[in-house]
Enzyme design. Sequence first.
Site, short mmCIF file in Angstrom:
data_model
loop_
_atom_site.label_atom_id
_atom_site.label_comp_id
_atom_site.label_asym_id
_atom_site.label_seq_id
_atom_site.Cartn_x
_atom_site.Cartn_y
_atom_site.Cartn_z
CB THR A 221 -0.81 -0.10 1.24
OG1 THR A 221 -1.77 -1.25 1.18
CG2 THR A 221 -1.76 1.13 1.44
NE ARG B 96 -5.56 -9.70 -0.50
CZ ARG B 96 -4.71 -8.79 -0.13
NH1 ARG B 96 -4.72 -7.70 -0.77
NH2 ARG B 96 -4.13 -8.88 1.00
N GLY C 56 -8.14 -6.74 0.99
CA GLY C 56 -7.10 -6.60 1.67
C GLY C 56 -7.22 -5.85 2.82
CG ASP C 57 -3.66 -4.06 4.70
OD1 ASP C 57 -3.59 -4.29 3.70
OD2 ASP C 57 -2.98 -3.22 5.46
#
Length: 433
Positions: free
Chosen positions: A217, A245, A247-248
Amino acid sequence: MSVNIPTAPRLIIHGGAGNITRANLPPSSYTLYASTLLHINRSTTNLLARGAPALDAATHAVSLLEDSPLFNCGKGAVFARNGTIELEASVMVSRGYRKRGCGIMLIKHVKNPIKLAREMLVRGEVNGGGTGSGGSGGAQGHCQLSGEMVEDLGREWGLEMVGERYFWTRKRWEEHKKGLEAEGKWVVGWGEKVAGMGDVGVGDGGWDGHEYLSQGTVGCVVLDAYGTLCVATSTGGLTNKLPGRIGDTPTLGAGFWAEQWAEPSRSPLQQRPPSLSVAAMLPLSLRHLVEDCVPGFARSVDLSQNTTFEGEKGLREEKHSSDNVRAVAMSGTGNGDSFLRLAAVRTAAAIARFSPCRSLSSAVTQIAGLGGELQQSAGDRWGKTGEGEGGIIGIELVNGKGKIVFDFNCGGMFRTFVGDDGKEIVMVFKDKY
């Protein structure tokens, strides 16, 4: 009469973390990354100097990262296994907005996803669904949205939309292709047909399979002159991830977080004399509880009377005071699945907030430093799968002053900020390049 003294603005930007070495990052590449980050740092610093709020400054910085093909976000994002690009972004502030934070995911047509995340946050101040005429409302108060629904809102709100071809770069395509070839999963011709890219991007150069390409990121953390913190993050996710998917980066508490709170501040007259026992330093309710569990614990203090110590009185009074405001904001980068498992950045914030005498710097190191919680979460897979690798940047506001913090457990993390001495800093490794 009280006078509000402006806070000295601070910011820190990261351009991703991962397996970066001097072998795969030659001087020419480092210079390109460093000059781009410094340009963004200076542009954002100038905005803050003109009084821009933290939300606008952080959004500005990350939008410039999204416009650059160097970083894994926006124009330079990685591909999923099926040859498509699915983007994620988020913003969060320490105060000032109902939602505090918003995350968006599975973005394919919004040129700058970070601007869409900002719109969701800001428009949340207006009641309404955000699907009627005039674009009012902030998506019915939702803090997370994905795919076509949130992109429809982006169109309604007037954000710039692009075709999927805009995000295509040859280096990322070759990275995608080589990864599938290594698994024996590449079928000649199918990828170009699925992505519909053809010869787009012929002039952007190829990839030799060795030189470092930005992973993880990107993000920016800003403290403005009004004492508000903001974090903004954006990513393309993991190379060759499964389609769909999440993600964070768009997940509150995992890859981004900001909050503030008031801490009790005691005057010298409120401090307990050192002669009192440990029992006397506890609130009455807790003293009684501990005494029930540990007979004799309060032996040196007469608890038969409803005694109130001066310190307790001060604590009660301070519940209504915000003299000592403390705030934190963080952005994570690295293996997003590992950040998700730990709720990594919120955990760091909780350590700083609820553990006695802990700075955000020490909390970030506990999570993202060498041997920290992220690394431990990988177990025997550490160093083999990329699990647990990553870093965190942040700012802590204490006594009206902002402190830059960061740490990472992998090869490197691109970052830039202005140091306490006023000098510009750009780094990738623990030491100078």
